[in-house]
Design a protein around this motif. Structure first.
Motif, PDB file in Angstrom:
ATOM      1  N   VAL A  62       0.869  -1.166   0.000  1.00 19.25           N
ATOM      2  CA  VAL A  62       0.000   0.000   0.000  1.00 19.25           C
ATOM      3  C   VAL A  62       0.914   1.226   0.000  1.00 19.25           C
ATOM      4  CG1 VAL A  62      -1.764   1.293   1.277  1.00 19.25           C
ATOM      5  CG2 VAL A  62      -1.873  -1.203   1.173  1.00 19.25           C
ATOM      6  N   ILE A  63       0.647   2.168  -0.896  1.00 18.16           N
ATOM      7  CA  ILE A  63       1.445   3.391  -0.988  1.00 18.16           C
ATOM      8  C   ILE A  63       0.650   4.506  -0.323  1.00 18.16           C
ATOM      9  CG2 ILE A  63       2.566   5.035  -2.525  1.00 18.16           C
ATOM     10  CD1 ILE A  63       1.870   1.855  -4.090  1.00 18.16           C
ATOM     11  N   ILE A  64       1.304   5.222   0.569  1.00 17.10           N
ATOM     12  CA  ILE A  64       0.643   6.239   1.388  1.00 17.10           C
ATOM     13  C   ILE A  64       1.293   7.592   1.152  1.00 17.10           C
ATOM     14  CG2 ILE A  64       0.086   6.917   3.762  1.00 17.10           C
ATOM     15  CD1 ILE A  64       0.724   3.766   4.306  1.00 17.10           C
ATOM     16  N   ALA A  65       0.479   8.603   0.857  1.00 19.26           N
ATOM     17  CA  ALA A  65       0.980   9.970   0.713  1.00 19.26           C
ATOM     18  C   ALA A  65       1.307  10.509   2.101  1.00 19.26           C
ATOM     19  CB  ALA A  65      -0.051  10.853   0.025  1.00 19.26           C
ATOM     20  N   ALA A  66       2.555  10.904   2.298  1.00 18.32           N
ATOM     21  CA  ALA A  66       2.999  11.381   3.615  1.00 18.32           C
ATOM     22  C   ALA A  66       2.842  12.882   3.778  1.00 18.32           C
ATOM     23  CB  ALA A  66       4.449  10.985   3.853  1.00 18.32           C
ATOM     24  N   VAL A  67       2.488  13.581   2.722  1.00 26.48           N
ATOM     25  CA  VAL A  67       2.269  15.023   2.796  1.00 26.48           C
ATOM     26  C   VAL A  67       0.943  15.364   2.134  1.00 26.48           C
ATOM     27  CG1 VAL A  67       4.729  15.578   2.790  1.00 26.48           C
ATOM     28  CG2 VAL A  67       3.491  15.560   0.647  1.00 26.48           C
ATOM     29  N   GLY A  68       0.384  16.496   2.513  1.00 30.25           N
ATOM     30  CA  GLY A  68      -0.855  16.966   1.924  1.00 30.25           C
ATOM     31  C   GLY A  68      -1.110  18.401   2.315  1.00 30.25           C
ATOM     32  N   GLU A  69      -2.025  19.020   1.627  1.00 29.57           N
ATOM     33  CA  GLU A  69      -2.352  20.422   1.915  1.00 29.57           C
ATOM     34  C   GLU A  69      -3.215  20.553   3.156  1.00 29.57           C
ATOM     35  OE1 GLU A  69      -3.939  22.411  -1.493  1.00 29.57           O
ATOM     36  OE2 GLU A  69      -2.229  21.873  -2.754  1.00 29.57           O
ATOM     37  N   THR A  70      -3.983  19.502   3.455  1.00 28.52           N
ATOM     38  CA  THR A  70      -4.850  19.533   4.630  1.00 28.52           C
ATOM     39  C   THR A  70      -4.623  18.277   5.462  1.00 28.52           C
ATOM     40  OG1 THR A  70      -6.681  18.354   3.578  1.00 28.52           O
ATOM     41  CG2 THR A  70      -6.643  20.764   3.311  1.00 28.52           C
ATOM     42  N   VAL A  71      -5.075  18.316   6.697  1.00 26.35           N
ATOM     43  CA  VAL A  71      -4.969  17.153   7.573  1.00 26.35           C
ATOM     44  C   VAL A  71      -5.759  15.991   6.980  1.00 26.35           C
ATOM     45  CG1 VAL A  71      -5.529  16.260   9.868  1.00 26.35           C
ATOM     46  CG2 VAL A  71      -4.578  18.556   9.626  1.00 26.35           C
ATOM     47  N   GLU A  72      -6.894  16.274   6.356  1.00 26.35           N
ATOM     48  CA  GLU A  72      -7.719  15.228   5.761  1.00 26.35           C
ATOM     49  C   GLU A  72      -7.000  14.558   4.596  1.00 26.35           C
ATOM     50  OE1 GLU A  72      -8.883  18.457   6.203  1.00 26.35           O
ATOM     51  OE2 GLU A  72      -9.820  17.949   8.109  1.00 26.35           O
ATOM     52  N   ASP A  73      -6.237  15.334   3.814  1.00 26.87           N
ATOM     53  CA  ASP A  73      -5.553  14.795   2.640  1.00 26.87           C
ATOM     54  C   ASP A  73      -4.396  13.876   2.987  1.00 26.87           C
ATOM     55  OD1 ASP A  73      -7.165  16.108   0.831  1.00 26.87           O
ATOM     56  OD2 ASP A  73      -5.749  17.733   0.448  1.00 26.87           O
ATOM     57  N   VAL A  74      -3.570  14.293   3.940  1.00 26.21           N
ATOM     58  CA  VAL A  74      -2.364  13.537   4.237  1.00 26.21           C
ATOM     59  C   VAL A  74      -2.746  12.133   4.721  1.00 26.21           C
ATOM     60  CG1 VAL A  74      -2.108  14.349   6.621  1.00 26.21           C
ATOM     61  CG2 VAL A  74      -0.095  13.650   5.352  1.00 26.21           C
ATOM     62  N   GLY A  75      -2.010  11.136   4.230  1.00 24.73           N
ATOM     63  CA  GLY A  75      -2.316   9.764   4.606  1.00 24.73           C
ATOM     64  C   GLY A  75      -3.232   9.050   3.635  1.00 24.73           C
ATOM     65  N   LYS A  76      -3.551   9.661   2.497  1.00 23.36           N
ATOM     66  CA  LYS A  76      -4.356   8.966   1.495  1.00 23.36           C
ATOM     67  C   LYS A  76      -3.541   7.790   0.973  1.00 23.36           C
ATOM     68  CE  LYS A  76      -7.240   9.717  -2.596  1.00 23.36           C
ATOM     69  NZ  LYS A  76      -7.013   8.442  -3.207  1.00 23.36           N
ATOM     70  N   ALA A  77      -4.201   6.657   0.784  1.00 24.86           N
ATOM     71  CA  ALA A  77      -3.493   5.435   0.411  1.00 24.86           C
ATOM     72  C   ALA A  77      -4.064   4.817  -0.855  1.00 24.86           C
ATOM     73  CB  ALA A  77      -3.586   4.426   1.556  1.00 24.86           C
ATOM     74  N   VAL A  78      -3.200   4.104  -1.577  1.00 24.13           N
ATOM     75  CA  VAL A  78      -3.609   3.341  -2.754  1.00 24.13           C
ATOM     76  C   VAL A  78      -2.900   1.993  -2.710  1.00 24.13           C
ATOM     77  CG1 VAL A  78      -1.834   4.417  -4.229  1.00 24.13           C
ATOM     78  CG2 VAL A  78      -3.817   3.334  -5.285  1.00 24.13           C
ATOM     79  N   ALA A  79      -3.669   0.933  -2.929  1.00 19.30           N
ATOM     80  CA  ALA A  79      -3.107  -0.417  -2.961  1.00 19.30           C
ATOM     81  C   ALA A  79      -2.494  -0.664  -4.334  1.00 19.30           C
ATOM     82  CB  ALA A  79      -4.193  -1.449  -2.669  1.00 19.30           C
ATOM     83  N   TRP A  80      -1.243  -1.139  -4.363  1.00 22.09           N
ATOM     84  CA  TRP A  80      -0.578  -1.448  -5.631  1.00 22.09           C
ATOM     85  C   TRP A  80      -0.858  -2.910  -5.969  1.00 22.09           C
ATOM     86  CZ3 TRP A  80       0.604  -0.169 -10.104  1.00 22.09           C
ATOM     87  CH2 TRP A  80       1.500  -0.889 -10.884  1.00 22.09           C
ATOM     88  N   LEU A  81      -1.668  -3.133  -7.024  1.00 26.18           N
ATOM     89  CA  LEU A  81      -2.066  -4.474  -7.434  1.00 26.18           C
ATOM     90  C   LEU A  81      -1.464  -4.874  -8.770  1.00 26.18           C
ATOM     91  CD1 LEU A  81      -5.837  -4.356  -6.380  1.00 26.18           C
ATOM     92  CD2 LEU A  81      -3.850  -5.077  -5.040  1.00 26.18           C
ATOM     93  N   GLY A  82      -0.508  -4.087  -9.263  1.00 24.90           N
ATOM     94  CA  GLY A  82       0.173  -4.418 -10.515  1.00 24.90           C
ATOM     95  C   GLY A  82       1.091  -5.617 -10.327  1.00 24.90           C
ATOM     96  N   THR A  83       1.755  -5.995 -11.404  1.00 26.36           N
ATOM     97  CA  THR A  83       2.610  -7.178 -11.365  1.00 26.36           C
ATOM     98  C   THR A  83       4.083  -6.859 -11.172  1.00 26.36           C
ATOM     99  OG1 THR A  83       2.752  -7.148 -13.785  1.00 26.36           O
ATOM    100  CG2 THR A  83       1.032  -8.531 -12.794  1.00 26.36           C
ATOM    101  N   ASP A  84       4.498  -5.617 -11.400  1.00 26.72           N
ATOM    102  CA  ASP A  84       5.906  -5.230 -11.288  1.00 26.72           C
ATOM    103  C   ASP A  84       6.115  -4.315 -10.089  1.00 26.72           C
ATOM    104  OD1 ASP A  84       6.521  -6.516 -13.747  1.00 26.72           O
ATOM    105  OD2 ASP A  84       5.778  -4.763 -14.848  1.00 26.72           O
ATOM    106  N   GLU A  85       7.364  -4.186  -9.672  1.00 24.86           N
ATOM    107  CA  GLU A  85       7.674  -3.208  -8.638  1.00 24.86           C
ATOM    108  C   GLU A  85       7.607  -1.820  -9.272  1.00 24.86           C
ATOM    109  OE1 GLU A  85      11.586  -4.153  -7.221  1.00 24.86           O
ATOM    110  OE2 GLU A  85      12.567  -3.293  -8.967  1.00 24.86           O
ATOM    111  N   ILE A  86       7.267  -0.827  -8.451  1.00 22.05           N
ATOM    112  CA  ILE A  86       7.181   0.552  -8.945  1.00 22.05           C
ATOM    113  C   ILE A  86       7.928   1.476  -7.992  1.00 22.05           C
ATOM    114  CG2 ILE A  86       5.024   0.301 -10.238  1.00 22.05           C
ATOM    115  CD1 ILE A  86       3.602   1.497  -7.751  1.00 22.05           C
ATOM    116  N   ALA A  87       8.487   2.537  -8.551  1.00 21.50           N
ATOM    117  CA  ALA A  87       9.232   3.518  -7.765  1.00 21.50           C
ATOM    118  C   ALA A  87       8.254   4.387  -6.977  1.00 21.50           C
ATOM    119  CB  ALA A  87      10.093   4.381  -8.674  1.00 21.50           C
ATOM    120  N   ILE A  88       8.683   4.758  -5.768  1.00 16.05           N
ATOM    121  CA  ILE A  88       7.854   5.566  -4.875  1.00 16.05           C
ATOM    122  C   ILE A  88       8.597   6.855  -4.529  1.00 16.05           C
ATOM    123  CG2 ILE A  88       6.700   5.605  -2.621  1.00 16.05           C
ATOM    124  CD1 ILE A  88       5.546   3.641  -4.673  1.00 16.05           C
TER     125      ILE A  88
END
Length: 193
Positions: A62-88
């Motif tokens: 799961v990739i998590i945004a560690a910064v955001g403009e608001t408290v609500e934004d920071v910490g938004k997450a997306v599950a990586w379900l692809g087949t290859d590794e990806i740069a973060i």
């Protein structure tokens, strides 16, 4: 969350490093603008020669945004379900774990999680979450079968609410029938004798 997985911070890359084809990557800004709960593809790529200087998310992370403009934004997450590794990007964390990745991503969207997260967000011009703070947050950990069942239910609801090809057309058909019913009732008058 630190007891059930590991947080790893990404590495820096800039817009100048972007290419049309290369290493798939997720920038924290993309998490807000291009991704929902999960994805199997990236919208951005960086130069292949950068590989040795990058950190990667593996399928199921799961990739998590560690910064955001608001408290609500920071910490938004997306599950990586692809087949290859990806740069973060370095303003993201990967969460390596053994849970259903979509279950974890859905947990990050709840009001309960956001209420817990609130006290760990560093409030400056840009709001931030550290890996140490993320590790202190709690999410439910039901058995894997229950996680899978919950994800299946939430995916169906998500499709009905957000998928223009299924949810919206069904709603349009329902409203059209309702309109026709009331139109016909309102425009039906007894015949004059």
């Amino acid at each position: 969350m630190g007891a059930i997985g590991k947080f790893v911070r990404g590495r820096r890359f800039t817009k100048d490093d972007y290419v049309v084809e290369g290493i798939g990557c997720i920038h924290y800004g993309d998490i807000y603008t291009s991704y929902g709960t999960a994805t199997t593809r990236t919208v951005s790529h960086v130069r292949p020669e950068m590989k040795s200087s990058l950190r990667f998310a593996q399928p199921g992370d799961v990739i998590i945004a560690a910064v955001g403009e608001t408290v609500e934004d920071v910490g938004k997450a997306v599950a990586w379900l692809g087949t290859d590794e990806i740069a973060i990007h370095d303003d993201c964390f990967t969460f390596h774990h053994s849970m259903n990745p979509k279950f974890v991503s859905y947990c990050f969207q709840t009001q309960a999680f956001n209420a817990k997260k609130d006290r760990y967000v560093a409030r400056a011009k840009v709001k931030r979450l550290s890996g140490e703070s993320l590790a202190k947050l709690e999410i439910p950990v039901p058995p894997r079968e229950e996680q899978d069942r919950i994800v299946a239910i939430l995916d169906r609801f998500d499709m009905l609410v957000n998928d223009l090809s299924s949810g919206l057309p069904a709603e349009i058909v329902t409203r059209r029938r309702q309109y026709e019913h009331y139109r016909d009732r309102l425009l039906t008058f007894p015949e004059a004798a």
